[in-house]
Design a protein around this motif. Structure first.
Motif, PDB file in Angstrom:
ATOM      1  N   GLY A 111      43.497  45.136  50.044  1.00 52.57           N
ATOM      2  CA  GLY A 111      42.804  43.853  50.090  1.00 52.57           C
ATOM      3  C   GLY A 111      42.648  43.329  51.516  1.00 52.57           C
ATOM      4  N   LEU A 112      43.687  43.471  52.328  1.00 47.89           N
ATOM      5  CA  LEU A 112      43.599  43.045  53.727  1.00 47.89           C
ATOM      6  C   LEU A 112      42.558  43.855  54.479  1.00 47.89           C
ATOM      7  CD1 LEU A 112      47.385  42.530  54.595  1.00 47.89           C
ATOM      8  CD2 LEU A 112      45.641  40.755  54.355  1.00 47.89           C
ATOM      9  N   TYR A 113      42.530  45.167  54.223  1.00 47.73           N
ATOM     10  CA  TYR A 113      41.511  46.005  54.852  1.00 47.73           C
ATOM     11  C   TYR A 113      40.106  45.535  54.480  1.00 47.73           C
ATOM     12  CZ  TYR A 113      44.967  49.589  56.221  1.00 47.73           C
ATOM     13  OH  TYR A 113      45.992  50.280  56.802  1.00 47.73           O
ATOM     14  N   LEU A 114      39.900  45.260  53.191  1.00 47.42           N
ATOM     15  CA  LEU A 114      38.576  44.839  52.732  1.00 47.42           C
ATOM     16  C   LEU A 114      38.191  43.482  53.322  1.00 47.42           C
ATOM     17  CD1 LEU A 114      38.751  45.929  48.973  1.00 47.42           C
ATOM     18  CD2 LEU A 114      37.316  46.925  50.751  1.00 47.42           C
ATOM     19  N   VAL A 115      39.153  42.572  53.398  1.00 42.88           N
ATOM     20  CA  VAL A 115      38.872  41.263  53.992  1.00 42.88           C
ATOM     21  C   VAL A 115      38.441  41.429  55.439  1.00 42.88           C
ATOM     22  CG1 VAL A 115      39.945  39.110  54.775  1.00 42.88           C
ATOM     23  CG2 VAL A 115      40.360  39.940  52.456  1.00 42.88           C
ATOM     24  N   TYR A 116      39.116  42.301  56.167  1.00 44.20           N
ATOM     25  CA  TYR A 116      38.737  42.520  57.568  1.00 44.20           C
ATOM     26  C   TYR A 116      37.338  43.129  57.669  1.00 44.20           C
ATOM     27  CZ  TYR A 116      38.271  44.915  62.023  1.00 44.20           C
ATOM     28  OH  TYR A 116      37.773  45.389  63.212  1.00 44.20           O
ATOM     29  N   VAL A 117      37.052  44.134  56.825  1.00 40.77           N
ATOM     30  CA  VAL A 117      35.744  44.796  56.888  1.00 40.77           C
ATOM     31  C   VAL A 117      34.624  43.812  56.564  1.00 40.77           C
ATOM     32  CG1 VAL A 117      34.285  46.560  55.804  1.00 40.77           C
ATOM     33  CG2 VAL A 117      36.644  47.100  56.419  1.00 40.77           C
ATOM     34  N   VAL A 118      34.777  43.059  55.487  1.00 39.56           N
ATOM     35  CA  VAL A 118      33.734  42.106  55.098  1.00 39.56           C
ATOM     36  C   VAL A 118      33.645  40.973  56.115  1.00 39.56           C
ATOM     37  CG1 VAL A 118      32.991  40.465  53.332  1.00 39.56           C
ATOM     38  CG2 VAL A 118      33.935  42.682  52.661  1.00 39.56           C
ATOM     39  N   GLY A 119      34.806  40.469  56.557  1.00 44.43           N
ATOM     40  CA  GLY A 119      34.808  39.369  57.512  1.00 44.43           C
ATOM     41  C   GLY A 119      34.157  39.738  58.831  1.00 44.43           C
ATOM     42  N   ARG A 120      34.470  40.922  59.340  1.00 46.06           N
ATOM     43  CA  ARG A 120      33.842  41.323  60.596  1.00 46.06           C
ATOM     44  C   ARG A 120      32.339  41.535  60.412  1.00 46.06           C
ATOM     45  NH1 ARG A 120      35.553  46.161  64.849  1.00 46.06           N
ATOM     46  NH2 ARG A 120      33.598  46.111  66.037  1.00 46.06           N
ATOM     47  N   SER A 121      31.956  42.052  59.248  1.00 46.12           N
ATOM     48  CA  SER A 121      30.529  42.277  58.995  1.00 46.12           C
ATOM     49  C   SER A 121      29.753  40.968  58.946  1.00 46.12           C
ATOM     50  CB  SER A 121      30.340  43.043  57.677  1.00 46.12           C
ATOM     51  OG  SER A 121      31.016  44.288  57.714  1.00 46.12           O
ATOM     52  N   ILE A 122      30.419  39.899  58.488  1.00 47.92           N
ATOM     53  CA  ILE A 122      29.765  38.590  58.452  1.00 47.92           C
ATOM     54  C   ILE A 122      29.718  37.965  59.844  1.00 47.92           C
ATOM     55  CG2 ILE A 122      29.967  36.227  57.574  1.00 47.92           C
ATOM     56  CD1 ILE A 122      31.196  37.414  55.020  1.00 47.92           C
ATOM     57  N   LEU A 123      30.844  38.025  60.557  1.00 46.06           N
ATOM     58  CA  LEU A 123      30.938  37.384  61.865  1.00 46.06           C
ATOM     59  C   LEU A 123      30.225  38.167  62.960  1.00 46.06           C
ATOM     60  CD1 LEU A 123      34.692  36.262  61.733  1.00 46.06           C
ATOM     61  CD2 LEU A 123      32.664  34.855  61.325  1.00 46.06           C
ATOM     62  N   GLN A 124      30.156  39.493  62.781  1.00 42.81           N
ATOM     63  CA  GLN A 124      29.517  40.337  63.790  1.00 42.81           C
ATOM     64  C   GLN A 124      28.567  41.307  63.080  1.00 42.81           C
ATOM     65  OE1 GLN A 124      32.023  43.179  65.924  1.00 42.81           O
ATOM     66  NE2 GLN A 124      31.150  42.476  67.871  1.00 42.81           N
ATOM     67  N   PRO A 125      27.416  40.819  62.641  1.00 43.36           N
ATOM     68  CA  PRO A 125      26.509  41.667  61.843  1.00 43.36           C
ATOM     69  C   PRO A 125      26.061  42.935  62.570  1.00 43.36           C
ATOM     70  CG  PRO A 125      25.838  39.356  61.780  1.00 43.36           C
ATOM     71  CD  PRO A 125      26.883  39.470  62.836  1.00 43.36           C
ATOM     72  N   SER A 126      26.065  42.931  63.875  1.00 40.37           N
ATOM     73  CA  SER A 126      25.607  44.116  64.600  1.00 40.37           C
ATOM     74  C   SER A 126      26.549  45.296  64.438  1.00 40.37           C
ATOM     75  CB  SER A 126      25.466  43.790  66.090  1.00 40.37           C
ATOM     76  OG  SER A 126      26.712  43.385  66.640  1.00 40.37           O
ATOM     77  N   SER A 127      27.811  45.036  64.079  1.00 34.71           N
ATOM     78  CA  SER A 127      28.762  46.146  63.910  1.00 34.71           C
ATOM     79  C   SER A 127      28.578  46.846  62.572  1.00 34.71           C
ATOM     80  CB  SER A 127      30.201  45.635  64.021  1.00 34.71           C
ATOM     81  OG  SER A 127      30.491  44.709  62.993  1.00 34.71           O
ATOM     82  N   ALA A 128      27.926  46.158  61.606  1.00 29.72           N
ATOM     83  CA  ALA A 128      27.699  46.753  60.288  1.00 29.72           C
ATOM     84  C   ALA A 128      26.399  46.204  59.707  1.00 29.72           C
ATOM     85  CB  ALA A 128      28.868  46.459  59.351  1.00 29.72           C
ATOM     86  N   PRO A 129      25.266  46.690  60.194  1.00 28.72           N
ATOM     87  CA  PRO A 129      23.975  46.168  59.708  1.00 28.72           C
ATOM     88  C   PRO A 129      23.780  46.435  58.218  1.00 28.72           C
ATOM     89  CG  PRO A 129      23.702  47.494  61.702  1.00 28.72           C
ATOM     90  CD  PRO A 129      25.104  47.718  61.224  1.00 28.72           C
ATOM     91  N   ARG A 130      23.025  45.548  57.603  1.00 31.33           N
ATOM     92  CA  ARG A 130      22.698  45.764  56.197  1.00 31.33           C
ATOM     93  C   ARG A 130      21.814  47.000  56.060  1.00 31.33           C
ATOM     94  NH1 ARG A 130      23.792  41.960  52.419  1.00 31.33           N
ATOM     95  NH2 ARG A 130      24.641  39.964  53.183  1.00 31.33           N
ATOM     96  N   PRO A 131      22.059  47.825  55.052  1.00 33.22           N
ATOM     97  CA  PRO A 131      21.268  49.057  54.917  1.00 33.22           C
ATOM     98  C   PRO A 131      19.834  48.768  54.502  1.00 33.22           C
ATOM     99  CG  PRO A 131      22.714  48.779  53.026  1.00 33.22           C
ATOM    100  CD  PRO A 131      23.085  47.693  54.006  1.00 33.22           C
ATOM    101  N   THR A 132      18.943  49.581  54.976  1.00 29.47           N
ATOM    102  CA  THR A 132      17.533  49.463  54.578  1.00 29.47           C
ATOM    103  C   THR A 132      17.333  50.195  53.254  1.00 29.47           C
ATOM    104  OG1 THR A 132      16.919  51.491  55.758  1.00 29.47           O
ATOM    105  CG2 THR A 132      16.859  49.422  57.000  1.00 29.47           C
TER     106      THR A 132
END
Length: 472
Positions: free
Chosen positions: A219-240
């Motif tokens: 759960g902590l791993y997932l929170v970090y992955v989702v949180g970073r993706s929200i705060l820093q969208p360039s590190s995990a762009p939404r897929p086309t």
């Protein structure tokens, strides 16, 4: 030199030999027998065979009697008894069966289907590809328990896809490295079986205790992955749509049924049969091995070559674990007989530590040992040194074992000896640098420390399920 001083020299020499690269199992056996020959030396017992010789005895009789006396040392009896004890340990019987299940599942072509399905199903979640990779790693690591296999396979499968989707290379690498180590902690974990055998703890209660801490870490791993993706969208762009196409719901359900559910059902069947008392760990492991073969057949991935590879790898890894136990038991028996264990115990008790201070010190030592050593060597060789002290500090061996399992996540993630990073670097594209992988695992390393702190603050994370299922 006194016997305790010789015992400490024995431990120091062993550590030196480990850093020099000698095989650990055989080093343990050699040092145990070598120092044990001194510890158990009894001239009267060894050479009393000469009393049966008369003056007319020939050279051959004298030499054969001398050889008989040389080997008439109790260390050889101890070595044989320890070997028999390890080979007849019922808890360790589950190890080869779980290993075989993992190697078969690894070769059943399940992971690529699972990652593709989860990637499509989580398309609208921030960092969807990272979330899919992490959940796939968690499920696959749980089924195999072999860190190198999970990291390597997911590195070949998920890392190129994430890099193609313009993910930050460091972020993508950290997800795979961290997810690949989860099999050490989440049941049915082989590491927990080995700890149960070393610490004489119920493996059933240990599995129940490890479940919530394992899910907390995921759960902590997932929170970090989702949180970073929200705060820093360039590190995990939404897929086309080209990268992750939209498909009808009926097709998605079919993909989930054929890829996610079979592996999840296999894991839940094995784990559930253990936790609910329907089968012993060994019986559940045999069910898991049979289920792995069945999945490989269903997915048309079962070939003679893959079966032979799985059997060979299972035998090799099991032999390594068993010989480590034989060497460790022999070494520990001699070390204790010479008084080394008592010296360490008196030294630690003389430090006047509180239980929490002792736990922190022990975990710090295990954390440092994780740099040069594998988890199996730490559990079999060094953890037994701490076990006699648990009673003095009134610490439950079950709680200590779960803490160790969490701590050993760090041994694969901590530079400069982060083995997960080296596994991934071996198969990653050339443009992914080792320093990027090291940087990517650091936030996940912080998640591990946070989960350990949560266990210190809220011990019920460990005790809730064992007490719920089996009472206090």
């Amino acid at each position: 030199m006194t016997d305790p001083q010789i015992a400490l020299m024995m431990l120091g020499l062993f550590i030196c030999f480990v850093f020099l690269g000698f095989p650990i199992a055989f080093t343990l056996m050699a040092m145990g027998i070598g120092f044990g020959y001194y510890a158990y030396f009894d001239a009267r017992r060894m050479w009393r065979a000469f009393d049966r010789l008369d003056e007319a005895a020939g050279t051959w009789d004298q030499w054969s009697t001398w050889i008989e006396g040389f080997f008439n040392n109790r260390i050889f009896d101890l070595f044989v008894n320890q070997t028999f004890t390890v080979m007849s340990n019922e808890v360790l019987t589950a190890v080869p069966l779980f290993l075989f299940m993992g190697y078969i599942v690894e070769r059943a072509n399940i992971v690529d289907r699972l990652f593709t399905t989860l990637n499509i199903a989580s398309k609208n979640i921030p960092g969807s590809m990272g979330v899919a990779a992490l959940i796939t790693c968690a499920l696959f690591a749980t089924a195999t328990g072999i860190v190198g296999a999970v990291v390597t396979l997911m590195g070949l499968l998920a890392l190129p896809a994430m890099l193609k989707a313009r993910y930050n290379p460091s972020f993508a690498s950290g997800i795979i490295c961290a997810g690949g180590t989860l099999g050490i902690l989440i049941p049915p974990s082989i590491m927990l079986i080995v700890y149960a055998a070393a610490a004489n703890v119920s493996i059933v209660r240990l599995y129940a205790g490890a479940l919530l801490p394992g899910l907390t870490l995921v759960g902590l791993y997932l929170v970090y992955v989702v949180g970073r993706s929200i705060l820093q969208p360039s590190s995990a762009p939404r897929p086309t749509d080209d990268e992750v196409p939209d498909i009808p719901m009926s097709r998605l359900i079919f993909m989930i049924v054929t890829s996610f559910l079979p592996l999840a059902f296999l894991i839940l069947a094995v784990l559930g049969s253990i936790l609910f008392g329907l089968a012993t760990p060994t019986e559940a492991a045999s069910i898991g091995a049979l289920g792995g073969i069945f999945l490989a057949v269903i997915y048309r991935a079962m070939t003679w070559r893959r079966l032979r590879e799985s059997v060979y790898l299972t035998a090799r890894t099991t032999a390594m674990v068993c010989w480590l136990f034989v060497g460790s038991y022999t070494f520990s028996a001699v070390f204790s007989y010479l008084g080394g264990e008592q010296v360490i115990s008196e030294f630690v008790q003389g430090m006047n530590l509180t239980p929490i201070q002792f736990l922190i010190m022990a975990q710090l030592i295990i954390f440092l040992l994780g740099w040069p050593l594998e988890w199996s060597e730490i559990i079999i060789i060094f953890v037994p040194i701490f076990l006699p002290l648990l009673r003095f500090f009134e610490i439950d061996p079950l709680f200590f074992g779960i803490l160790v399992a969490l701590n050993l996540q760090t041994s694969f993630l901590t530079p400069p000896m982060a083995m997960s990073a080296y596994y991934l670097k071996g198969i990653a594209p050339p443009e992914v640098r080792l320093t990027q992988i090291f940087a990517g695992v650091m936030p996940f390393l912080l998640c591990v420390f946070v989960s350990m702190i949560l266990m210190y603050l809220f011990p019920q994370i460990v005790y809730y399920l064992p007490e719920k299922f089996y009472g206090s």
